[in-house]
Design an enzyme around this catalytic site. Structure first.
Site, PDB file in Angstrom:
ATOM      1  N   GLY A 149       1.398 -27.607  70.698  1.00 35.03           N
ATOM      2  CA  GLY A 149       2.588 -26.601  70.319  1.00 35.03           C
ATOM      3  C   GLY A 149       2.669 -25.290  71.052  1.00 35.03           C
ATOM      4  O   GLY A 149       2.512 -25.041  72.200  1.00 35.03           O
ATOM      5  N   ILE A 151       0.195 -23.218  71.019  1.00 31.81           N
ATOM      6  CA  ILE A 151      -0.921 -22.652  71.527  1.00 31.81           C
ATOM      7  C   ILE A 151      -0.994 -22.780  72.736  1.00 31.81           C
ATOM      8  O   ILE A 151      -0.783 -23.762  73.642  1.00 31.81           O
ATOM      9  CB  ILE A 151      -2.065 -23.163  70.897  1.00 31.81           C
ATOM     10  CG1 ILE A 151      -2.002 -23.631  69.396  1.00 31.81           C
ATOM     11  CG2 ILE A 151      -3.402 -22.681  71.445  1.00 31.81           C
ATOM     12  CD1 ILE A 151      -3.524 -24.451  69.012  1.00 31.81           C
ATOM     13  N   GLY A 202       8.774 -34.162  54.641  1.00 31.10           N
ATOM     14  CA  GLY A 202       9.296 -34.121  56.147  1.00 31.10           C
ATOM     15  C   GLY A 202       7.993 -33.567  56.584  1.00 31.10           C
ATOM     16  O   GLY A 202       8.371 -33.502  58.195  1.00 31.10           O
ATOM     17  N   ASP A 216      -0.495 -39.970  69.026  1.00 30.73           N
ATOM     18  CA  ASP A 216       0.080 -38.469  69.254  1.00 30.73           C
ATOM     19  C   ASP A 216      -1.141 -37.866  69.829  1.00 30.73           C
ATOM     20  O   ASP A 216      -1.100 -37.131  70.858  1.00 30.73           O
ATOM     21  CB  ASP A 216       0.661 -38.071  68.271  1.00 30.73           C
ATOM     22  CG  ASP A 216       0.916 -36.456  68.494  1.00 30.73           C
ATOM     23  OD1 ASP A 216       2.150 -36.480  69.446  1.00 30.73           O
ATOM     24  OD2 ASP A 216       0.436 -35.541  67.894  1.00 30.73           O
ATOM     25  N   LYS A 220      -2.130 -35.959  73.984  1.00 32.53           N
ATOM     26  CA  LYS A 220      -2.414 -34.505  74.097  1.00 32.53           C
ATOM     27  C   LYS A 220      -4.006 -34.715  74.875  1.00 32.53           C
ATOM     28  O   LYS A 220      -4.058 -33.907  75.764  1.00 32.53           O
ATOM     29  CB  LYS A 220      -2.429 -33.950  72.834  1.00 32.53           C
ATOM     30  CG  LYS A 220      -1.068 -33.999  72.348  1.00 32.53           C
ATOM     31  CD  LYS A 220      -0.934 -33.340  70.720  1.00 32.53           C
ATOM     32  CE  LYS A 220       0.486 -33.430  70.111  1.00 32.53           C
ATOM     33  NZ  LYS A 220       0.281 -32.867  68.592  1.00 32.53           N
TER      34      LYS A 220
END
Lengths: 442, 442
Positions: A149, A151, A202, A216, A220
């Protein structure tokens, strides 16, 4: 007194703008537009010229997104925003490894226009193809937002640590898993329970598998590995184990041993090739990754001159992701970019897959067994026959005639531990799946 | 199997090299040469062309530096290495804010050649002048190694977080002080004692004042502030307080309150201007800066979209510093650089100096007083008259009829605490200088 965000740089603001189209208007797309609006003068100063949104596109034109889209031209054809004469660069925040995002990426780069994306799945699956198109015409393909994200870890590794041979890169690459694990730890609750709460709030998707099964983080990790090692991106060979099997008891046992349970993605370039694995690990409580709170992400890289670098920040969310997307746009506006993967894509090396069974270290092994005479001997025999030496061993009474066994092995090969566990899986005394986690000793 | 460090990129290695001269051959200069040698192939791949040392220069030609200098031409005239026809760029690792380093910097930039330096003192004192020369001809002036050693924090803030309005930047910017404070903490020892040991082991200079009085951290802070806020570099207005007055007792009291004592450099851009201060602070034990071990450095930056970023790594040493210097060289070789301070130097704003007395927060106040009747009343009166409200108060018997008083104030202005303490300084009951440290609540 004006602050620097409102200072005007006359020269920069009069230079020809970088005109962009934004594809995808979910929270991230809206965040990018909001950021470009809110920090406009500052961005103009840093980029040396304005960055202007000229066109936007998304699936549903009529959805309320909480931002005013009226200043931007709506385009129905998302596939080829780059065909528009007044679009200099395209931002893709649609998501999905294939489909419209991939079509848009190919079309944009083939037209020789810069492409900025937050799409980790697409880069993990098609990064080499896209980089080949981009590099062949020296077009920017940028994806800072795809890893960790906000960083700026791509920037830091690709350029900041570029003088180093990176030997190992690892970290907490999925905020949802870290949120769940740290909450399980703080409140002594079990996985399913915390997941349900995270979904209600959420923080986790209705279908959480991409996050909690490590996919995920794997996306990355494969991007980081290619960037660090100068190797071809190889998501297909990332091993992923998720956190579904971790219980509150595992976290408690880890804690008594001085460790914390974290989902760690690790890539290492060894003598026998490239190792890439996402799995829950026991991290020493005093290791910086042991402190990473809540949904933050963190990355550790070890270079042969710089030593250990540690980066922490928000790994998701509209603000942090938009921050990374716009940083890429500023690089594009400044004309400061290089090959997508730091070196010419055709020089990236196809590394063999390292033998993960040969990795050496201590392991945590947890079993739930029937509390019967002879079970202990059965376990001890399996360990001995597989050549696993046990450093510590705890048996605790569990519920309903079951017992929890938590062991830490001495340093040894991962395959021996796997062998020992497989010797036990047929046993009628074994209740439920065993949990094996490597102990990070770094 | 070859690893990526030894992969050869034919095309890159055949491009014209970036030919550099290295001025200064202390540990850092030797480290730069060793790094360029050891990671040669990798650097060529990342830079897209070779980086070659063609000339070296230092004060003493005959000193043994543990590296083979015979492949490099020795130049006696250090002042104008840039005058050499075969030198494309100059690396300066001499040190010192003025003298030969500054002469070399001016001469190099005036000749239109890139200049890379690790010299924080020179950039802090003359950064604006040098950036003006560099920017006027679009010449790279790069100084990643000047702040936080191997941590690519200039890169991360200048480019990685470039989309953000940075509201505050702070961190542990001096490894020697962090080494001393963490050792005092771990071993319960006093400052002078640990300093002597650090000097004996070479971790602290014979004259430690640059480090322990906060000057070195102040140099770095002023550079960070200019980079983050788009303001003119203003080292002259950095307030510095060092760590000499901190005792083992302070660290113990802080610990019982849930804090750790760290030397923190902080810059903030507020309504009334730029605040820049280096001083020992109480950092919450759970704040990432509370965990930074030994001689490491760490930087926190807060951006209006990205939130809080945290970077940690080695802040000094030949390897980490060389890593940062060579990263800059790779940027130069790639032709990827912008204005020295991220935006055109003439657009950097001259910010007024913020009123540090008006800063609000809790403070730690420690006094050593004579253990006599009425002393407590005297202190309480001073606090009341200065308008300082006390949250917690501890009195402990010290040696020789003295008592230690440690207080934490409620949130309030710094000037009120300073006023209270000044009311006490004339008192015959006060033994030694009071210690006041702000409590970081971030």
């Amino acid at each position: 007194m004006p602050n620097s965000a409102t200072i005007h740089d006359q020269a920069a603001s009069e230079r020809p703008p970088l005109r962009i189209a934004v594809a995808g208007l979910g929270t991230v797309g809206a965040g990018v537009i909001r950021l470009l609006e809110e920090n406009r003068d500052l961005i103009t100063r840093r980029a040396g010229r304005p960055i202007e949104v000229v066109a936007v596109s998304a699936r549903d034109r009529n959805k309320d997104r909480g931002i005013d889209l009226s200043p931007y031209r709506w385009e129905d054809d998302m596939d080829d925003l780059a065909a528009l004469a007044d679009v200099d660069a395209v931002v893709e925040v649609i998501g999905g490894s294939d489909g419209p995002a991939l079509t848009l990426a190919r079309n944009t780069l083939k037209r020789g226009k810069p492409f900025v994306t937050a799409n980790k799945a697409m880069i993990a699956h098609h990064g080499m193809e896209l980089a080949t198109i981009a590099d062949s015409s020296d077009i920017p393909l940028k994806f800072e937002a795809a890893v960790a994200g906000g960083i700026p870890v791509i920037k830091a590794l690709r350029e900041g640590a570029s003088a180093n041979r990176i030997t190992r890169v690892y970290g907490i690459l999925n905020g949802t898993c870290n949120f769940i694990l740290t909450k399980m730890e703080a409140e002594g609750r079990d996985f399913a329970d915390v997941l349900t709460e995270a979904q209600a709030k959420g923080y986790a998707e209705a279908d959480p598998s991409f996050d909690v099964d490590g996919v995920d983080a794997g996306h990355k990790l494969s991007i980081l590995a290619a960037m660090c090692f100068g190797s071809r991106l190889d998501f297909g060979n990332v091993t992923t184990r998720g956190i579904r099997a971790i219980t509150a008891a595992d976290i408690r046992e880890a804690e008594t041993l001085g460790y914390r349970v974290r989902l760690i993605g690790m890539a290492e370039q060894g003598e026998d090739g490239l190792y890439q694995c996402v799995q829950p690990c026991l991290v020493p409580a005093e290791h910086p990754l042991g402190y990473v709170p809540g949904s933050l992400n963190a990355v550790v890289a070890e270079g042969n001159f710089v030593g250990r670098l540690f980066f922490e920040g928000a790994g998701a969310g509209d603000g942090p992701t938009a921050s990374a997307v716009v940083a890429d746009l500023i690089d594009v506006a400044r004309n400061e970019y290089g090959p997508a993967f730091a070196m010419a894509v055709e020089t990236l090396e196809a590394l063999p897959v390292a033998d993960s069974g040969g990795r050496s270290g201590k392991s945590y092994v947890r079993l739930i067994v029937a509390d019967r005479t002879g079970v202990l001997a059965e376990i001890a025999t399996a360990m001995r026959d597989a050549g696993v030496s046990v450093e510590s061993f705890i048996q605790r009474g569990a519920q309903d005639g079951a017992a929890l066994i938590a062991m830490v092995t001495h340093e040894g090969e991962a395959r021996a531990v796997a062998d020992a566990v497989s010797r036990l899986t047929a046993s009628p005394n074994l209740l439920g799946d065993p949990v094996v986690m490597p102990i990070l000793d770094l």
